[in-house]
Every structure is written in C-alpha cells, then in structure tokens.
Design an enzyme around this catalytic site. Structure first.
Site, PDB file in Angstrom:
ATOM      1  CB  ALA A  16      -0.917  -0.001   1.224  1.00  0.00           C
ATOM      2  CB  ALA A  35       4.445   5.938   5.466  1.00  0.00           C
ATOM      3  CG  ASP A  60      -6.971   8.999   9.935  1.00  0.00           C
ATOM      4  OD1 ASP A  60      -7.919   9.581   9.376  1.00  0.00           O
ATOM      5  OD2 ASP A  60      -5.899   8.756   9.370  1.00  0.00           O
TER       6      ASP A  60
END
Length: 545
Positions: free
Chosen positions: A130, A135, A287
């Site tokens: 991913a 990052a 989040d």
C-alpha cells in the site's frame, strides 16, 4: 523567495487556476492586484467549469500532492469553518498516491535498521502492499520465527517538500488574515499551525507505534476490536514493523455479505468500540476512515473490527468526558436548558453568556432534528449543530472535540453503510447511562475511596503532627495579619496628620502672600511664611514614615 519556492508557487497557482479556484477570491480592494494578474495569465483557464466548486477544490488538492491532500483531509473535519458542499467534498479525499520505487524504499528501511534487510527478514517484497501520502508499506517475513510482518517506511525526501509547502501555506494564511479582517475568527494562521503539528506527528513513526501499543493494550482480549501487534525492536522514527493482518475492508460490502458477516452486530460493535475508547479509555483512534478499518473474516457470525494506522489519536480529560456524556443525554431528553448550562460550566463558552438566549438558540437549531425518528438522528450532526450554535456565543474551538466529531462522523457513516437500520441512540444510550452511573453513583464513591485509601493510610500517622503544624501556622498567620493591620492603621494615622499639617502650611503661606500684597507689617508676613514652611516640613516627615 528562493527559485525553488518560486517554481513551486507557480505550480500551485497553475493548478488552482486550471481548476477555477480563483472563484474563492473575494471582491476586495486588496485582491485587485491578484485578480488583474489572473486576467493576464490568459493561458491558464478553468478546464472544468461544469464541475461544482467543492469538487474542483478536491481534485486540485489531489493533483498538488501528499501535503495538500493531508491538508484537505484535516480541513474536512473543520465543518465549523466550511459550508457542507465544501466539507463533504474534502471528506472524500483519500491517500491515493503513486508509490515510490521499491528499491529506494528498501534503502530507506536498511538505513533505519542499520544493516541489510536480509539480516532480519526473509521474502521482502519490493512491490509495495500500500502507498499513502506520508509512508509506504512493504511485506516480509521475520527470520527469527517466520512470522509475516509489514514494514511501514516514511517517503524519502518528504520533509523538505513538507517544509516548503508549509512555508507557502503560512504566507497565504497571513495574507488572507491581513486582507480580510472578517476571517480572523477562522484563525487561518492557527489552522496551518495545527496542520503542521499533525504532519510532524505523522512523520515520527515512533508516535504511531506508541499509539498502536496503547490501543492494543486497551482492547486486549476484546471480541470487538483488534489492533495489530507492533514489533518494537525493529521500529524507529522512519520505520515501523508490525504483524500482517488479513481482513476484508469495511467498505467492501459485497465481500462482507459473501462471507456471511452479521452486519447488524458489526455496525453496533463499531458504535460500542467508539464509545468505549472515548468514555472508558479517554484515548481514541481519530482516523477511522474506511481505508484504515478491516473486518476479521474468520468468524463472520461474531465479527471483529481491525484498526490500522494509529498515527492520529484523540484524548479527553475527565471533565470533557462528563460534560460530553451529559450533553448527549440532555439533548436526547430535549433538556436544552441543561445543554446550555453544561457549555458554560465546562468553560466552552464564556461564563457571562446569556443562558436564556443560548438555550433559545439551541432549541431553534436542534428541535427540528426530532422531526425524524431517533434511528435517523446523526450523533455527529448533533455535535456539529451544537458547536455551530455555541460558536455564535464565542465558543473557543476545542481541538479534542473537533477530532471527536470527525471520528463520530466516520463511525456513523460506516455503521449505517453496513446496516442502514442502525439506531445509534438505542445502541449508545445504555452505554452513556451506565457510564454516568459509574462516574457519579455509589460505585464511583467506593472506587474513589479504594484508590485513595493507600495514600490516606500512608499519611494517617502524620496526621497529629500535620494538625499541630497547621494550627501553629494559623496562629503565626493571625499574628502577622494583626501586625500588618496595626502597621496599616499607623500609616493611615500618619497620612491623616500629614494632610492636616499640609493644609495648615498651605493656608499659612497663602496668608503670608496676602499680608505681603496688602502692605502689612513685614514681620507678620515672615512669621506666617515660617509657620507654613514648618507645617510642610512636619507634613513631609509624617509622609516619610
């Protein structure tokens, strides 16, 4: 500005104009020059005039890259600052960023580890699993035990890019604040500063690792939420290693249904997890958008949430938790007076707020909500309405409540996507009521006594001495107060005497001047002048004491 900054600024302006964001510029005298300059850039035209302004803003931020995507994501939580058609579009921003070269990622990982990846890991995948704005994630296997892990590494050279863009954001924010005094309430510079702090936190993966460890400990053995284990010995500021999980993304409805997932229980557990984090632990994952939430596929009849990316967390203190719970309960009991009082008691609005006017404003905004069935009422929008109303009464922005509101909107959206009939109030009310009883009921008193008993036991032998010292200090304090009072009285007496002799001196001097002007005996004028001078000298001596 440096040539690099100028080049970047041109790129930002170019993207903004190609998406027609100059429509945001107000008709203000300080913006006449930018508007004229915009007309001179005739080759940069709005390429998407058919799209709504909010959508164009979202697309422009996506094109500008990671820093601006993150900024848009943060701004989507500030629904107190933006109208719905803007905030809703910003909420759609996702970290869909192209991955950087896997071999470069491997170099970054080896730099963080201090050696070759093969020393500690097998089967390292150069292809990323991913990729996000800050990052990128790669998979591997631990050499020591064959455990599958993921390695999250910060993008190389991201810090200079962030620093340059943040500097430009500050320049723009100061320009807006100076040019438009009416925007000072929105605090543009403070908004950029808050965003800078958020980014700095996300750039340090040690923070994310610590947050994940804390959340995992809070839900150890829970059937509701699972947080992947962090492998701390391999983690650092730019690298985080954690166990690899296999799950179904919570937004993949087809896969969840094909797996036979109990959607109602999954939705209810999402609400339960949120309220448990907020009211039990005072530490919540802030989040929880669909990209960070997965579902354990092994037991579809007993579904478990899996939380990833713990870089952003929120905390509430004891007072905030209590007032928040009472606000929810008072609102759903339609006790608007209590809602207004709670905002004042908590310090969220000034203490001199007119409670009657505040209550009336809350009633006007919130009463129409009850035209809907309770199962259709949005907790997140309840908070939003309350905060927007309170803002008119000079409510200061509470960062922890903004994060809470954002997370609640995420949880609500996911819950109702999974199970549209989800009644958040039916799920949450028993939890809130139990929590309130637990906080203020007999159990809370006993628990408080039990927690403080060791301290009291430790101090009990010292109690007689403490009482004696307290009484002794009280006597000394009384003596000091009496002495100060006597000194004060003496000063007041001296001042009174000084004023008396000052008056005599002034009178004598005036008489001396009159005698002298009328041609009286000189010795009479001199005598009264001497008396006046002596009186002033005596007055000065009294004032000097």
């Amino acid at each position: 500005m440096t040539p690099t900054e100028i080049k970047r600024l041109y790129r930002i302006i170019k993207v903004q104009l190609e998406y027609g964001l100059d429509e945001f510029l107000p008709d203000h005298h300080l913006f006449r020059a930018p508007l004229l300059a915009r007309k001179s850039l005739f080759w940069l035209r709005n390429r998407y005039p058919e799209k709504p302004l909010g959508e164009r803003l979202r697309l422009a931020l996506q094109e500008l890259g990671p820093v601006w995507i993150k900024f848009g994501q943060m701004m989507s939580t500030r629904r107190d600052l933006f109208p719905p058609h803007i905030a809703d579009q910003l909420a759609l921003l996702q970290d869909k960023v192209s991955p950087f070269d896997g071999h470069l990622a491997k170099q970054q990982i080896e730099k963080a580890l201090g050696g070759a990846v093969e020393t500690w890991f097998d089967d390292f995948s150069v292809e990323p699993l991913a990729s996000a704005s800050i990052a990128q994630v790669h998979t591997a296997t631990l050499k020591s035990n064959g455990r599958e892990v993921v390695l999250k590494v910060i993008r190389p050279d991201i810090k200079p890019v962030i620093a340059a863009d943040i500097k430009l954001m500050y320049r723009m924010a100061r320009l807006v604040a100076k040019a438009l005094p009416e925007t000072r309430r929105l605090k543009p510079v403070e908004v950029v500063r808050e965003y800078e702090k958020t980014l700095q936190d996300e750039l340090d993966l040690r923070r994310e690792a610590a947050n994940a460890i804390q959340l995992r400990r809070n839900f150890e053995g829970s059937e509701e939420l699972y947080i992947p284990e962090v492998i701390s010995e391999y983690s650092s500021e730019t690298l985080m290693v954690s166990e690899r999980i296999y799950g179904i993304q919570v937004s993949d409805m087809e896969a969840l249904e094909a797996n036979g997932t109990n959607m109602q229980l999954l939705a209810e557990r999402g609400v339960s997890v949120f309220f448990t984090q907020v009211f039990r632990d005072s530490f919540f994952h802030a989040d929880m958008h669909p990209g960070n939430v997965f579902v354990q596929p092994a037991h579809p009849e007993n579904p478990q949430w899996i939380g990833l990316d713990c870089g952003i967390v929120g905390t509430l203190n004891k007072e905030d938790k209590r007032y928040l719970a009472e606000n929810f309960l008072a609102f759903f009991n339609r006790d608007y007076r209590r809602v207004a009082e709670l905002h004042v008691e908590s310090g969220w609005v000034p203490y001199d707020t007119d409670i009657d006017a505040f209550e009336s404003a809350i009633r006007v905004v919130c009463e129409p909500i009850f035209a809907k069935p309770l199962c259709e009422i949005s907790f997140g929008h309840v908070l939003l309405n309350l905060f927007n109303t309170a803002r008119r009464f000079n409510m200061e922005v509470q960062p922890q409540l903004v994060l809470l509101q954002k997370t609640l909107l995420y949880v609500e959206g996911l819950g109702r996507q999974l199970y549209p009939q989800l009644d958040l109030w039916q799920t949450a009310k028993p939890f809130l009521e139990r929590w309130m009883v637990d906080q203020v009921g007999p159990g809370a008193v006993l628990r408080s006594i039990r927690e403080k008993a060791p301290f009291w036991a430790e101090k009990l032998p010292e109690l007689p001495e403490l009482v004696y010292e307290s009484l002794k200090q009280g006597c000394v304090m009384n003596q000091r107060v009496n002495a100060l009072y006597q000194d004060y009285r003496q000063v007041k007496r001296d001042q009174a005497r000084g004023k008396f002799f000052l008056g005599i001196g002034a009178t004598a001097l005036i008489c001396s001047a009159v005698f002298l002007a009328n041609g009286q005996e000189p010795h009479l004028s001199i005598s009264t002048a001497v008396v006046g001078g002596m009186s002033w000298l005596i007055s000065w001596m009294f004032y000097r004491r």
